[in-house]
Write a protein that holds these residues in place. Structure first.
Motif, PDB file in Angstrom:
ATOM      1  N   LYS A  41       1.362  -3.238  -7.884  1.00 12.21           N
ATOM      2  CA  LYS A  41       0.664  -4.049  -8.871  1.00 12.21           C
ATOM      3  C   LYS A  41       1.161  -3.694 -10.276  1.00 12.21           C
ATOM      4  N   ASN A  42       1.361  -4.718 -11.069  1.00 15.50           N
ATOM      5  CA  ASN A  42       1.782  -4.476 -12.444  1.00 15.50           C
ATOM      6  C   ASN A  42       0.650  -3.827 -13.238  1.00 15.50           C
ATOM      7  N   THR A 143      -4.617   1.663 -19.877  1.00 20.64           N
ATOM      8  CA  THR A 143      -3.750   1.008 -18.905  1.00 20.64           C
ATOM      9  C   THR A 143      -4.567   0.496 -17.729  1.00 20.64           C
ATOM     10  N   ASP A 144      -4.338  -0.756 -17.349  1.00 19.23           N
ATOM     11  CA  ASP A 144      -5.077  -1.361 -16.246  1.00 19.23           C
ATOM     12  C   ASP A 144      -4.223  -2.437 -15.604  1.00 19.23           C
ATOM     13  N   THR A 145      -4.566  -2.789 -14.375  1.00 17.98           N
ATOM     14  CA  THR A 145      -3.846  -3.863 -13.692  1.00 17.98           C
ATOM     15  C   THR A 145      -4.215  -5.240 -14.224  1.00 17.98           C
ATOM     16  N   ASP A 146      -5.364  -5.324 -14.900  1.00 20.00           N
ATOM     17  CA  ASP A 146      -5.819  -6.577 -15.504  1.00 20.00           C
ATOM     18  C   ASP A 146      -5.636  -6.464 -17.019  1.00 20.00           C
ATOM     19  N   ALA A 150      -8.102  -4.455 -19.740  1.00 18.33           N
ATOM     20  CA  ALA A 150      -7.598  -3.320 -20.510  1.00 18.33           C
ATOM     21  C   ALA A 150      -7.954  -3.469 -21.990  1.00 18.33           C
ATOM     22  N   ALA A 151      -7.784  -4.673 -22.535  1.00 20.63           N
ATOM     23  CA  ALA A 151      -8.114  -4.910 -23.944  1.00 20.63           C
ATOM     24  C   ALA A 151      -9.618  -4.837 -24.176  1.00 20.63           C
ATOM     25  N   PRO A 278      -4.980  -8.670 -25.025  1.00 23.19           N
ATOM     26  CA  PRO A 278      -4.383  -8.575 -23.679  1.00 23.19           C
ATOM     27  C   PRO A 278      -2.863  -8.512 -23.743  1.00 23.19           C
ATOM     28  N   PRO A 279      -2.254  -7.449 -23.233  1.00 21.38           N
ATOM     29  CA  PRO A 279      -0.783  -7.343 -23.264  1.00 21.38           C
ATOM     30  C   PRO A 279      -0.150  -8.353 -22.314  1.00 21.38           C
TER      31      PRO A 279
END
Length: 320
Positions: A41-42, A143-146, A150-151, A278-279
């Motif tokens: 997962k990214n 850092t998170d997968t979503d 994360a933001a 959101p990145p």
């Protein structure tokens, strides 16, 4: 025992002879890297920045100074920055963020299980980072997968940190505020009792003029031999009551000073310069860099393996 010869020419020939094996290992390493890139997962890293205002500007001694001039830096010093970092990394702030955003449900964590709670705590601490720059700026990362989550977590973490940090100062102010309020209530009772006493004395001695508590000469309806004792009593009670009224006014002024800046949004300590958004790009090397990196690693270790095996094979044959 002689050491077998294994110079650069031998190394080159060995690599050329076993090039098929090296290429196969390199290809397999690249294939594993590509599969891992598509399977995993990214992860997205949200970032935010803020600086801390000097807490002294929220102090009543600077908000209500009347004669002394004090220079106070608008930006917080090193000690205050250390305190805000400790606050941001505290369990209190982390637990509030987890509760406010319901992260237990987002990460499929059972909060009734102590082991799961510890797992969530460790997960949060691993993903959250805070550091300071040489310009007294504070930089936060999560850092998170979503990417949106994360933001949101980072912005909520900043808000809760500000709330917790400001609550400490408001709590200290609250102690003084409550003490002053208790004193005012006590003085109100005393003034009310003195007012009743003074009113009774005036009716008793028929003294309705303003009797100065400074012992000035009085006349009019106040005069007369029969009212001498009454005048003294009225003057005594009036002087005590007037002083209490003056003191009460000072306490009310102090009460207003200690209550200033305690409401939400009145005086903010944290000034956000870059809010988290959101990145769009995931963390990691990416597909191209992953292929290049895996190819180099596969080639290096395959070559090293071939050279070591060839060298020790020659060494064993010489020893025999």
């Amino acid at each position: 025992m002689t050491t077998p010869r294994f110079d650069l020419v031998d190394i080159t020939q060995t690599i050329r002879q076993r090039r098929k094996f090296i290429l196969i290992v390199t290809f397999l390493t690249v294939l594993v890297g590509v599969l891992f890139t598509f399977v995993r997962k990214n992860k997205y890293k949200a970032e935010a920045e803020f600086f801390l205002s000097n807490p002294l500007y929220a102090d009543r001694n600077y908000l209500f100074r009347s004669h002394d001039m004090h220079f106070v830096d608008f930006f917080a010093g090193d000690d205050d920055i250390d305190k805000i970092i400790v606050t941001a990394e505290s369990d209190l702030v982390r637990d509030k963020v987890i509760q406010n955003l319901n992260l237990a449900a987002a990460y499929n964590i059972n909060m009734n299980d102590a082991g799961d709670r510890g797992k969530l705590k460790g997960m949060y601490e691993k993903r959250f980072k805070i550091k300071r720059s040489e310009y007294r700026h504070l930089m936060l990362q999560y850092t998170d997968t979503d990417p949106k989550r994360a933001a949101d977590i980072l912005n909520e973490h900043i808000r809760v940190t500000e709330e917790t940090y400001r609550q400490y100062y408001n709590t200290i102010k609250g102690y003084a505020y409550n003490s002053i309020q208790d004193k005012i209530n006590e003085m109100d009772s005393s003034i009310s009792a003195l007012t009743d006493t003074l009113g009774g004395l005036r009716d008793k001695y028929h003294i309705y003029d303003i009797v100065s508590p400074t012992r000035a000469t009085v006349g009019g309806s106040v005069g007369g031999a029969s009212n001498g004792f009454g005048v003294e009593q009225v003057q005594n009670i009036s002087s005590i009551k007037d002083q209490l009224v003056i003191d009460r006014a000072k306490y009310v002024s102090l009460l207003n000073e200690f209550s200033t800046g305690t409401k939400d949004g009145e005086i903010k300590f944290i000034q956000v310069t870059n809010a988290a958004t959101p990145p769009t790009d995931p963390e990691g090397l990416g597909l191209i860099l992953t292929v290049i990196g895996c190819a180099l690693l596969g080639f290096f270790f395959a070559t090293l393996y071939i050279l070591l095996m060839t060298y020790y094979r020659i060494l064993i044959s010489v020893q025999r």
